[in-house]
Write an enzyme that holds these catalytic residues in place. Structure first.
Site, mmCIF file in Angstrom:
data_model
loop_
_atom_site.group_PDB
_atom_site.id
_atom_site.type_symbol
_atom_site.label_atom_id
_atom_site.label_comp_id
_atom_site.label_asym_id
_atom_site.label_seq_id
_atom_site.Cartn_x
_atom_site.Cartn_y
_atom_site.Cartn_z
ATOM 1 N N GLU A 92 0.672 -1.254 0.281
ATOM 2 C CA GLU A 92 0.143 -0.066 -0.021
ATOM 3 C C GLU A 92 0.698 1.023 -0.069
ATOM 4 O OE1 GLU A 92 -3.273 2.239 2.832
ATOM 5 O OE2 GLU A 92 -2.128 0.226 3.638
ATOM 6 N N LYS B 119 -9.374 2.677 -3.091
ATOM 7 C CA LYS B 119 -9.927 1.957 -1.475
ATOM 8 C C LYS B 119 -11.521 2.614 -0.908
ATOM 9 C CE LYS B 119 -8.174 1.173 3.571
ATOM 10 N NZ LYS B 119 -7.149 2.224 4.127
ATOM 11 N N CYS C 133 -5.368 -2.779 2.812
ATOM 12 C CA CYS C 133 -5.084 -2.236 4.817
ATOM 13 C C CYS C 133 -6.123 -3.276 5.351
ATOM 14 C CB CYS C 133 -4.289 -1.320 4.578
ATOM 15 S SG CYS C 133 -4.229 -0.971 5.845
#
Length: 480
Positions: free
Chosen positions: A238, A300, A350
């Site tokens: 990430e 995300k 994540c």
């Protein structure tokens, strides 16, 4: 796992015949015992910028734990109320606990961390049941077994004691037998899958965005990626690229030199876009080809409150814990990426990997899940291990192999049964070279999601009701 069973067994015994207020209080203190030590790793993130946020570390953990403890408190109060209504306590306890865990995973933005089922993540035989009922369903069975066993030891009647122990044993045996059979007939790992290389650079969070170390950080990523060996897909963590990679064609062309002819780099990178309302920032994963072209991207969608955005910003005079030019904007949701001749990938950045049933695109099923993450915020604490446990449960639930690329660890390759095939420990740098494991056909949970959980709970209540009526009929027959 044994400690979890004992804890839930004792909780059921304490809630037995308790008033609603006492049960609420018992559940609240149980929740504090679960969340304070289980979330203490969060304090590590406040030390990255200790001069600004260090003083908030302990209040944040205690405050979050105090808020989350309301859920087990409500579960116990509801179970006690159901018992007073004449319903079986063990089943009431399992139902109310599962319902409040599900709510904890969905209310506001949700926080399904350290679910009851995760105590079984290191016992693959038992964990396989999550492929049918999901993690919430597996937690239901765990709490039900524990409550039955605990209440058996305080039963006055021998018949009830035997019945409860037998029921708990039957559930445990069924779960174990299912898992053993599933693993017994597990597919042999393929020797023809895509070859992947996972890069773990181990760059400290304090140095990640430092201009003085930017070039050395990039060179470290490149040096690890360029090690001898063949691969089809190169995986970086990430926000691995310290800047807006989509805006830097020269950097993308340079990174393309690392790739074979049809190779692809999947890397985390922030993105920005100018709109009529201003600049929009996203936390993204980009798929980059050998010629530096961005083949596709994923943004995300499940952002971290106070880390990537401030909820109710107009009402709360609070700062984000992460310095940047502005709040991130969420993407549209789970998405499957297609790039070149390679297996389709589902992306979870994540925090997104902790949400059961919300990782994979229902419209287009991927062949594997890529979890790009940066757990450098949490140092060598237990946090990254808990994060990995969540990821492994997603692999079992969906029947898909999962690959984690983590900045400071834990990077890992997990097969479709939740087994860890390769791993890089915390605070180490290195690469994993391995064939991508094969996916399984869509599991029951992948097809039906939490409807499978609802079916499990309703079936359990139906069986319990039928059993109670049979006992009553037998007692009436014996009295005549």
């Amino acid at each position: 796992m044994p400690l979890a069973l004992i804890a839930f067994a004792l909780l059921a015994v304490l809630v037995r015949r308790a008033s609603g207020f006492i049960a609420f209080r018992l559940g609240y203190f149980f929740g504090l015992g679960q969340f304070v030590p289980g979330l203490f790793w969060i304090t590590e993130s406040f030390q990255v910028e200790a001069d600004r946020f260090g003083w908030l570390a302990l209040p944040a953990v205690l405050g979050l734990s105090a808020l989350l403890s309301v859920f087990p408190a409500l579960a116990c109060a509801l179970a006690a109320r159901m018992e007073r209504a004449g319903l079986p306590l063990a089943l009431s306890m399992a139902t109310s606990w599962t319902a409040t865990e599900w709510l904890r995973g969905h209310v506001l933005t949700g926080f399904p961390w350290n679910l009851a089922a995760y105590t079984l993540s290191d016992w693959p035989v038992a964990a396989q049941a999550s492929s049918v009922f999901g993690s919430y369903g597996l937690g239901f069975l765990l709490v039900l077994c524990a409550a039955l066993a605990g209440l058996a030891f305080v039963s006055a009647a021998d018949g009830k004691r035997i019945s409860r122990l037998a029921t708990a044993g039957a559930i445990a045996l069924s779960v174990t037998a299912f898992g053993a059979m599933r693993l017994l007939f597990a597919d042999v790992p393929s020797e023809r899958g895509a070859q992947i290389r996972v890069v773990q650079p181990n760059i400290a969070q304090s140095a990640k965005w430092d201009d003085a170390t930017r070039n050395s950080n990039i060179l470290k990523l490149i040096a690890l990626s360029a090690q001898p060996g063949d691969f089809d897909i190169l995986l970086w963590p990430e926000t691995a690229w310290p800047g807006f990679l989509a805006e830097d064609a020269g950097a993308r062309a340079m990174l393309g030199w690392l790739l074979p002819e049809t190779g692809v780099l999947l890397t985390g990178s922030p993105e920005r876009e100018e709109t009529g309302a201003g600049t929009v920032y996203r936390n993204a994963v980009l798929a980059i080809s050998r010629d530096g072209t961005i083949l596709t991207r994923y943004a995300k969608h499940h952002l971290v409150p106070f880390g990537e955005y401030v909820p109710w910003r107009s009402l709360l005079p609070l700062q984000r814990l992460v310095q940047s030019l502005g709040d991130f904007t969420p993407g549209p949701g789970p998405r499957t990426l297609a790039f070149g001749p390679h297996p389709y990938a589902g992306i979870a950045i994540c925090y997104e990997i902790i949400f059961p049933g919300h990782v994979v695109d229902d419209a287009i099923r991927p062949d594997w899940i890529f979890n790009a993450t940066n757990d450098a915020w949490f140092g060598a604490s237990i946090g990254p291990w808990q994060h990995l446990a969540s990821a492994r449960m997603r692999a079992i639930e969906e029947g898909l192999p999962l690959v984690r690329a983590a900045n400071t660890g834990i990077s890992a390759v997990v097969d479709s049964y939740g087994a860890t095939l390769a791993m890089l420990e915390i605070d180490t740098s290195g690469v994993i070279d391995i064939r991508l494991p094969r996916p399984l056909p869509a599991t029951i949970y992948a097809r039906f999601g939490d409807w499978a959980l609802l079916f499990l709970m309703l079936t359990s209540w139906a069986i319990s009701g039928y059993w109670a009526r049979q006992q009553q009929a037998n007692l009436k027959g014996a009295s005549k």
